[in-house]
Design a protein around this motif. Structure first.
Motif, PDB file in Angstrom:
ATOM      1  N   MET A 175       0.768  -1.227   0.238  1.00 51.11           N
ATOM      2  CA  MET A 175      -0.094  -0.036   0.123  1.00 51.11           C
ATOM      3  C   MET A 175       1.005   1.322  -0.009  1.00 51.11           C
ATOM      4  O   MET A 175       0.482   2.330   0.299  1.00 51.11           O
ATOM      5  CB  MET A 175      -0.979  -0.052   1.002  1.00 51.11           C
ATOM      6  N   SER A 176       2.032   1.285  -0.383  1.00 52.89           N
ATOM      7  CA  SER A 176       2.932   2.370  -0.397  1.00 52.89           C
ATOM      8  C   SER A 176       2.543   3.234  -1.678  1.00 52.89           C
ATOM      9  O   SER A 176       2.020   2.763  -2.811  1.00 52.89           O
ATOM     10  CB  SER A 176       4.397   2.080  -0.535  1.00 52.89           C
ATOM     11  N   PRO A 177       2.586   4.606  -1.420  1.00 53.54           N
ATOM     12  CA  PRO A 177       2.273   5.609  -2.452  1.00 53.54           C
ATOM     13  C   PRO A 177       3.259   5.459  -3.819  1.00 53.54           C
ATOM     14  O   PRO A 177       4.271   4.888  -3.572  1.00 53.54           O
ATOM     15  CB  PRO A 177       2.166   6.862  -1.580  1.00 53.54           C
ATOM     16  N   VAL A 178       2.800   5.840  -4.830  1.00 52.27           N
ATOM     17  CA  VAL A 178       3.644   5.951  -6.093  1.00 52.27           C
ATOM     18  C   VAL A 178       4.955   6.810  -5.838  1.00 52.27           C
ATOM     19  O   VAL A 178       4.968   7.545  -5.233  1.00 52.27           O
ATOM     20  CB  VAL A 178       2.721   6.354  -7.552  1.00 52.27           C
ATOM     21  N   GLY A 179       6.195   6.233  -6.533  1.00 53.73           N
ATOM     22  CA  GLY A 179       7.262   6.997  -6.372  1.00 53.73           C
ATOM     23  C   GLY A 179       7.935   6.688  -5.033  1.00 53.73           C
ATOM     24  O   GLY A 179       9.143   7.090  -4.765  1.00 53.73           O
ATOM     25  N   THR A 180       7.653   5.928  -3.884  1.00 55.33           N
ATOM     26  CA  THR A 180       8.138   5.202  -2.914  1.00 55.33           C
ATOM     27  C   THR A 180       9.755   4.436  -3.447  1.00 55.33           C
ATOM     28  O   THR A 180       9.422   3.737  -4.056  1.00 55.33           O
ATOM     29  CB  THR A 180       7.580   4.126  -2.084  1.00 55.33           C
ATOM     30  N   SER A 181      10.601   5.094  -2.785  1.00 59.15           N
ATOM     31  CA  SER A 181      11.788   4.436  -3.076  1.00 59.15           C
ATOM     32  C   SER A 181      12.004   2.986  -2.624  1.00 59.15           C
ATOM     33  O   SER A 181      11.771   2.525  -1.638  1.00 59.15           O
ATOM     34  CB  SER A 181      13.108   5.247  -2.751  1.00 59.15           C
ATOM     35  N   VAL A 182      12.644   2.094  -3.535  1.00 58.28           N
ATOM     36  CA  VAL A 182      12.682   0.784  -3.271  1.00 58.28           C
ATOM     37  C   VAL A 182      14.147   0.119  -2.822  1.00 58.28           C
ATOM     38  O   VAL A 182      14.308  -0.080  -1.774  1.00 58.28           O
ATOM     39  CB  VAL A 182      11.823  -0.275  -4.238  1.00 58.28           C
ATOM     40  N   VAL A 183      14.904   0.474  -4.115  1.00 57.71           N
ATOM     41  CA  VAL A 183      16.472   0.248  -3.896  1.00 57.71           C
ATOM     42  C   VAL A 183      17.178   0.894  -4.846  1.00 57.71           C
ATOM     43  O   VAL A 183      16.562   1.450  -6.082  1.00 57.71           O
ATOM     44  CB  VAL A 183      16.527  -1.334  -3.941  1.00 57.71           C
ATOM     45  N   TYR A 211       4.535  -1.908 -12.404  1.00 57.98           N
ATOM     46  CA  TYR A 211       4.625  -1.953 -10.822  1.00 57.98           C
ATOM     47  C   TYR A 211       5.828  -1.002 -10.598  1.00 57.98           C
ATOM     48  O   TYR A 211       5.711  -0.199  -9.397  1.00 57.98           O
ATOM     49  CB  TYR A 211       4.715  -3.439 -10.252  1.00 57.98           C
ATOM     50  N   PHE A 212       6.763  -1.155 -11.132  1.00 53.68           N
ATOM     51  CA  PHE A 212       8.010  -0.469 -10.636  1.00 53.68           C
ATOM     52  C   PHE A 212       8.531   0.338 -11.773  1.00 53.68           C
ATOM     53  O   PHE A 212       8.548  -0.065 -13.121  1.00 53.68           O
ATOM     54  CB  PHE A 212       9.118  -1.269  -9.987  1.00 53.68           C
ATOM     55  N   SER A 213       9.425   1.285 -11.595  1.00 57.20           N
ATOM     56  CA  SER A 213      10.337   2.095 -12.600  1.00 57.20           C
ATOM     57  C   SER A 213      11.568   2.338 -11.912  1.00 57.20           C
ATOM     58  O   SER A 213      11.910   2.095 -10.769  1.00 57.20           O
ATOM     59  CB  SER A 213       9.513   3.378 -12.873  1.00 57.20           C
ATOM     60  N   VAL A 214      12.615   2.821 -12.988  1.00 63.00           N
ATOM     61  CA  VAL A 214      13.999   3.269 -12.367  1.00 63.00           C
ATOM     62  C   VAL A 214      14.415   4.366 -12.957  1.00 63.00           C
ATOM     63  O   VAL A 214      14.013   4.594 -14.140  1.00 63.00           O
ATOM     64  CB  VAL A 214      14.911   1.920 -12.837  1.00 63.00           C
ATOM     65  N   GLU A 215      15.097   5.267 -12.571  1.00 58.80           N
ATOM     66  CA  GLU A 215      15.438   6.462 -12.724  1.00 58.80           C
ATOM     67  C   GLU A 215      16.695   6.055 -13.688  1.00 58.80           C
ATOM     68  O   GLU A 215      17.791   5.601 -13.299  1.00 58.80           O
ATOM     69  CB  GLU A 215      15.885   7.426 -11.716  1.00 58.80           C
ATOM     70  N   PRO A 216      16.664   6.895 -14.884  1.00 57.45           N
ATOM     71  CA  PRO A 216      17.845   6.473 -15.836  1.00 57.45           C
ATOM     72  C   PRO A 216      19.200   6.901 -15.501  1.00 57.45           C
ATOM     73  O   PRO A 216      20.195   6.157 -15.735  1.00 57.45           O
ATOM     74  CB  PRO A 216      17.601   7.289 -17.209  1.00 57.45           C
ATOM     75  N   VAL A 221      15.250   2.417  -7.955  1.00 56.08           N
ATOM     76  CA  VAL A 221      13.737   1.940  -8.436  1.00 56.08           C
ATOM     77  C   VAL A 221      12.911   2.390  -7.472  1.00 56.08           C
ATOM     78  O   VAL A 221      13.158   2.441  -6.279  1.00 56.08           O
ATOM     79  CB  VAL A 221      14.077   0.309  -8.014  1.00 56.08           C
ATOM     80  N   ARG A 222      11.564   2.643  -8.045  1.00 55.20           N
ATOM     81  CA  ARG A 222      10.380   3.298  -7.286  1.00 55.20           C
ATOM     82  C   ARG A 222       9.348   2.573  -7.710  1.00 55.20           C
ATOM     83  O   ARG A 222       9.188   1.747  -8.765  1.00 55.20           O
ATOM     84  CB  ARG A 222      10.525   4.689  -7.716  1.00 55.20           C
ATOM     85  N   THR A 223       8.343   2.583  -6.809  1.00 54.19           N
ATOM     86  CA  THR A 223       7.108   2.077  -6.902  1.00 54.19           C
ATOM     87  C   THR A 223       6.353   2.974  -8.143  1.00 54.19           C
ATOM     88  O   THR A 223       6.409   4.078  -8.266  1.00 54.19           O
ATOM     89  CB  THR A 223       6.219   1.898  -5.645  1.00 54.19           C
ATOM     90  N   ALA A 224       5.705   2.087  -8.762  1.00 55.75           N
ATOM     91  CA  ALA A 224       4.933   2.927 -10.258  1.00 55.75           C
ATOM     92  C   ALA A 224       3.354   2.554  -9.882  1.00 55.75           C
ATOM     93  O   ALA A 224       2.656   3.356 -10.746  1.00 55.75           O
ATOM     94  CB  ALA A 224       5.305   2.179 -11.686  1.00 55.75           C
ATOM     95  N   LEU A 225       2.658   1.871  -9.096  1.00 61.37           N
ATOM     96  CA  LEU A 225       1.409   1.536  -9.040  1.00 61.37           C
ATOM     97  C   LEU A 225       1.039   1.938  -7.502  1.00 61.37           C
ATOM     98  O   LEU A 225       1.678   1.409  -6.508  1.00 61.37           O
ATOM     99  CB  LEU A 225       0.972   0.142  -9.493  1.00 61.37           C
ATOM    100  N   PRO A 226      -0.060   2.521  -7.308  1.00 65.65           N
ATOM    101  CA  PRO A 226      -0.685   2.617  -5.884  1.00 65.65           C
ATOM    102  C   PRO A 226      -1.249   1.370  -5.358  1.00 65.65           C
ATOM    103  O   PRO A 226      -1.666   0.589  -6.127  1.00 65.65           O
ATOM    104  CB  PRO A 226      -1.616   3.978  -6.081  1.00 65.65           C
TER     105      PRO A 226
END
Length: 800
Positions: A175-183, A211-216, A221-226
Motif C-alpha cells: 500500500m505504499s504511494p507511487v514513487g516510494t524508493s525501493v532500492v 509496478y516499478f520504474s527506475v531512474e535512468p 527503483v521506485r514504485t509505479a502503482l498505488p
C-alpha cells in the motif's frame, strides 16, 4: 584533400619529446613525432616583412597515443624519433628503453620509427613510460641526452556495464504511494570515463512494469502503482539494464535482477469464520481447565495479526475467562469456578477479537475487531460426595480418655440422587489408630491415649463414600490439635559438669543451672529452684533462684580438699508453674579440683590426687614389678607340672575325670572340656560389677599390687564357696596331690535338687585308694602364695 603542416620554432637539446597534435591545421589528424634539437638551436623567426599566420592548435608534450585492441596483422605504427644531429648519413642510431621496450614496443634504429607489436588493453595498463636516446653508431656514444616520454593507450568501448552488487533483494511496505524508493542499483564500466561516452551508463527496466520504474541516471527503483496489496501478491522480480554510450545505439549493456518483497501492514481486521459456537463442558472439570478454543482469522502476518480476546457480554462473566494463545492466536476459554449441573446447565458468552497493533492510515476504514457468540452447555456427571468444609479443625486435650468425642464432619452427595453417605478414616494417615469415626454420623472420637509431646497435631484424611455407588469417594481433612496438660516434670537442661576449686571462697558462684520441660503452657514456662529438705542444711553449698528460670549454685565455705572428699552431690528441687505443679529432684555432681590462678581446673578427683601426690615413679615401677613376679610364678607352676615324669594317676582304669555328658556315655577323656569348665564355675560364683555407682562417693583405694575389684556375690554362690573351702582344708594335709588344671568332680550336686544326687560316684566306697578331690593339690600352693604376699587363703583364691 591535404594541407601542409609545419612545426614552429626550435627547442633546446634538453627537450626530448614533443607530440604535436595539430587539430586546426591537420583537420583532426594526429601527428606523433619527436624532434631532437641540438643545444644551439633557436626557434625560427619570421622573415622581415612577412605576416605570421595564427592557427588554432593543441600541444601535448612528451606523449604518444596508441589505439587499444588493435587487431591488424602488421605492427601498429606509434610515432617517430628524430635528432637534429641526424643528417641522414646513417651514422646515428636510435635506442629505446623502459616499460615494454623490445617486448611490446620496437624502434627502427635507423629511422627512429616506433611500432607496437602486441595487442594493448587500456583496462590492463593505461600508459607506458619509455626513454629515448640517439647514439653515434661508430662510437656508441650518446649524441643527445636521454629523454623520457609516455605512450598512452587510447580507449575504445570494449567493456559492458556490470552490477557488482547484484542480484538485489529489496522490501517495500504494501500500500505504499507511487514513487516510494525501493532500492538503488549501481553499474560500473571499465572503459575510460574521461574519453568519450564509453563509460556513461543509462538505466532502464526491462521487466517489472507497470509496478516499478527506475531512474535512468541514478538507478533508483521506485514504485509505479498505488495500493499494491501483499495479500494479493507479495513478491515481484525486476530486470534492470545498464547501457553505456549514454544509451545510444551501438552501446554495450549489462543486466541484473531485483527481487522486491512487499512487507505487511495492518490493513485487514480479524474476522470469525462463524458467528456462533457451542461446546459441552463436564461439570466435574477442575478449575483452570481449558473449556474450548476459538479463532478469528486475519490476512495479515506477524505482529499485525496478533489478537486480543475478551468477554464483553453474557452470563458466564466471572465463571469463564478467555486469553490469546501467543503461538496460534487462538482465543482459549478456561474455567474460573466450579460448575454444578444441578445449579446451572448452560452459559452464554459474547467474545470480541481485535488487533493489538492498528495502522492509523487504515483506522478510518472501520473497526479492526469482530464478535462471536459462544454457548457452553454443562454436562451432568456423577460426582463424589463433597464435604461441607474441606478442612475441619478440631482440638482435644492430651488427658482425654479413650472414647472422648472430638468433633463431627459432614459431606453431601451433590447429585440429584442425594445418596446416603458413610464415613471412614484413611488409615494411611492414622497408622496407630488414635481416632475412630462413626460411619453414619461422622462423629470423631479418641481410640487411644494421646501424648502431645509425641505428636502435637494429627492430620487425618476422612473418606465419604456414597452408599448407592461406593466408587464415588470424597475426601476431607481433619486437623486435630492435641492440647497440652502439665504431665511432665522439669529437669536439668543439660548434664552439668560442675567443679569447685580447692581455693574457692565462701559465696562464690560455681554453676548456673537451668531447666527444660516437655510441656508448653500457654503463658510460657516458669521454674522455681531450691535445695531439697535434706540438703538445705549442708555447710558446703547453697542455691539462689535467679527468678529468670535459672539458679546459681554458691559455696558456703572455703577450704575444700580433694584428700578429704573429692565429690559432692547436691540434690536440687525444680518445680514448674503448671496446674497442678510438677516437680523433680535432680542431683548436681560437684568435683573438687586443683585450679590455677585463673580458676581453670588442673586436676580433679581422688585418682588425680593420688597420682599427683602419693604415687611417684618408683611406686609405679614397684606395682609393675609385682605384676611381673606374679606372671613368672604362674609360668613356673605350669612348667613344673609339665616336667613330671610319673603319670598323674597311676591307675588309669579307675580314672573317672572324664566330663560326664550322659550317664550311658564315657565322654571324650581329659581332652573333652566342652561340657564343663572351671572358668564357667568361677564366673558363676563371683560376678564382677563392671559399672561403679555414680551416686556414691568413691573411696580412696589402698596401694597394693594385686587387689582385685569388688565382686557382687550372687544368692546361690554360698554353697559353692563352702564346698571349695572344704576341699582346700583337705588339700592342706595332702602335699602329694597332683596339680590338676580344672575341678571336675561329680560328687557334689548343689542345693535345691529334688532328686538329690544322681551320680553313681556317690556309691563308691570311701576306702578306695583313688582320690576324686582334684582341687586338693591347690592347697599347698595357696599357702605358699599366702606366705609370699602376706594374705590369707581366701584372698589368694579371690585373686586367682
Amino acid at each position: 584533400m591535404s594541407r601542409s603542416c609545419s612545426v614552429w620554432g626550435g627547442l633546446s637539446i634538453v627537450t626530448l619529446l614533443t607530440l604535436v597534435q595539430w587539430e586546426s591545421c591537420c583537420w583532426g589528424m594526429t601527428l606523433n613525432s619527436v624532434q631532437l634539437h641540438p643545444a644551439s638551436s633557436r626557434p625560427a623567426r619570421a622573415e622581415a616583412g612577412t605576416v605570421p599566420l595564427r592557427h588554432k592548435r593543441n600541444w601535448v608534450w612528451n606523449q604518444f597515443f596508441v589505439l587499444e585492441e588493435y587487431t591488424g596483422d602488421d605492427p601498429l605504427y606509434v610515432g617517430k624519433l628524430h635528432s637534429d644531429v641526424d643528417k641522414g648519413e646513417g651514422r646515428i642510431k636510435y635506442v629505446l628503453t623502459g616499460e615494454g621496450a623490445t617486448t611490446i614496443f620496437t624502434i627502427d634504429e635507423n629511422t627512429g620509427d616506433i611500432h607496437a607489436t602486441k595487442r594493448l588493453d587500456r583496462e590492463e595498463q593505461a600508459y607506458y613510460t619509455l626513454r629515448a636516446q640517439a647514439r653515434d653508431r661508430a662510437t656508441n656514444l650518446p649524441v643527445e641526452p636521454e629523454s623520457e616520454f609516455v605512450i598512452k593507450v587510447q580507449d575504445i568501448n570494449d567493456n559492458e556495464p556490470k552490477f557488482p552488487d547484484g542480484p538485489y533483494q529489496a522490501h517495500v511496505p504494501e500500500m505504499s504511494p507511487v514513487g516510494t524508493s525501493v532500492v538503488e542499483v549501481k553499474a560500473t564500466d571499465a572503459d575510460d570515463p574521461t574519453y568519450g561516452n564509453s563509460a556513461r551508463v543509462v538505466y532502464s527496466i526491462l521487466e517489472g512494469q507497470p509496478y516499478f520504474s527506475v531512474e535512468p541516471k541514478t538507478g533508483i527503483v521506485r514504485t509505479a502503482l498505488p495500493n499494491m496489496d501483499r495479500e494479493a501478491r507479495d513478491q515481484y522480480l525486476l530486470v534492470i539494464q545498464a547501457k553505456d554510450m549514454g544509451g545510444q545505439m551501438g552501446g554495450l549493456s549489462g543486466t541484473t535482477t531485483v527481487t522486491v518483497t512487499l512487507t505487511d501492514v495492518n490493513d485487514n481486521p480479524p474476522r470469525f469464520s462463524r458467528k456462533s459456537y457451542q461446546f459441552a463442558v463436564p461439570e466435574s472439570l477442575p478449575v483452570a481447565s481449558v473449556v474450548a478454543k476459538i479463532k478469528a482469522l486475519d490476512s495479515d502476518v506477524g505482529a499485525n495479526a496478533e489478537m486480543e480476546y475478551r468477554i464483553i457480554e453474557g452470563d458466564g462473566l466471572g465463571v469463564f475467562r478467555v486469553e490469546p494463545d501467543a503461538d496460534t492466536q487462538e482465543g482459549v476459554i478456561s474455567l474460573q469456578k466450579n460448575l454444578d449441573f444441578e445449579t446451572k446447565s448452560s452459559y452464554t458468552l459474547k467474545i470480541e477479537a481485535s488487533n493489538k497493533n492498528i495502522d492509523p492510515r487504515f483506522r478510518a476504514q472501520g473497526p479492526f475487531s469482530d464478535t462471536a457468540m459462544v454457548k457452553l452447555v454443562v454436562e451432568n456427571v456423577d460426582e463424589p460426595p463433597v464435604f461441607s468444609s474441606p478442612i475441619s479443625r478440631m482440638s482435644v486435650s492430651e488427658a482425654a480418655k479413650v472414647g472422648t468425642i472430638i468433633g463431627t464432619v459432614s459431606a453431601l452427595d451433590p447429585d440429584s440422587t442425594n445418596s446416603p453417605i458413610r464415613y471412614s478414616i484413611d488409615r494411611n494417615t492414622d497408622l496407630e489408630r488414635f481416632f475412630n469415626i462413626e460411619a453414619a454420623t461422622g462423629v470423631i472420637s479418641t481410640a487411644k491415649p494421646l501424648d502431645r509431646e509425641v505428636n502435637a497435631v494429627h492430620n487425618i484424611t476422612i473418606l465419604a463414600i456414597e452408599s448407592l455407588d461406593p466408587a464415588q469417594v470424597g475426601k476431607g481433612i481433619a486437623l486435630i490439635t492435641v492440647m497440652d496438660v502439665n504431665d511432665n516434670a522439669p529437669v536439668f537442661a543439660i548434664e552439668y559438669e560442675t567443679f569447685v576449686c580447692e581455693t574457692a571462697q565462701p559465696g562464690q558462684v560455681i554453676e548456673t543451672i537451668s531447666a527444660v520441660d516437655k510441656d508448653e503452657p500457654p503463658s510460657g514456662h516458669r521454674f522455681f529452684f531450691s535445695l531439697t529438705a535434706e540438703a538445705a542444711g549442708n555447710h558446703n553449698f547453697t542455691l539462689r533462684d535467679n527468678k529468670d528460670n535459672t539458679a546459681s549454685v554458691l559455696t558456703k565455705r572455703g577450704g575444700f580438699q580433694r584428700r578429704e572428699q573429692a565429690m559432692y552431690r547436691l540434690p536440687v528441687l525444680i518445680v514448674d508453674s503448671g496446674s497442678p505443679a510438677l516437680s523433680s529432684t535432680n542431683t548436681l555432681s560437684i568435683r573438687v579440683c586443683d585450679c590455677d590462678s585463673d580458676g581453670t581446673p588442673q586436676a580433679c578427683g581422688t585418682e588425680a590426687f593420688l597420682l599427683s601426690a602419693g604415687l611417684s615413679t618408683g611406686a609405679l615401677m614397684a606395682i609393675l614389678a609385682c605384676i611381673l613376679t606374679l606372671l613368672v610364678l604362674v609360668l613356673l607352676i605350669v612348667t613344673v607340672r609339665r616336667r613330671k615324669k610319673e603319670p598323674l594317676i597311676l591307675d588309669e582304669d579307675r580314672d573317672v575325670r572324664e566330663n560326664i555328658v550322659r550317664y550311658d556315655d564315657e565322654g571324650g577323656g581329659e581332652e573333652d572340656t566342652e561340657a564343663f569348665d572351671m572358668v564357667a564355675l568361677r564366673n558363676l560364683n563371683v560376678a564382677r560389677d563392671s559399672k561403679a555407682r555414680r551416686d556414691v562417693t568413691p573411696e580412696v583405694p589402698t596401694l597394693y599390687c594385686s587387689r582385685p575389684p569388688p565382686y557382687k556375690i550372687t544368692p546361690d554362690n554360698g554353697i559353692f564357696r563352702d564346698f571349695i573351702w572344704d576341699r582346700l582344708k583337705d588339700a592342706d594335709v595332702d602335699p602329694s596331690a597332683p596339680p590338676y588344671d580344672s575341678l571336675q568332680t561329680y560328687a557334689f550336686e548343689g542345693s535345691g535338687s529334688v532328686a538329690e544326687s544322681l551320680s553313681s560316684l556317690e556309691s563308691l566306697s570311701t576306702d578306695s585308694e583313688q582320690s576324686y578331690d582334684y582341687l586338693s593339690d591347690w592347697g599347698p600352693r595357696f599357702k605358699k602364695l599366702a606366705d609370699l604376699y602376706g594374705h590369707n587363703d581366701s584372698s589368694i583364691l579371690s585373686l586367682w
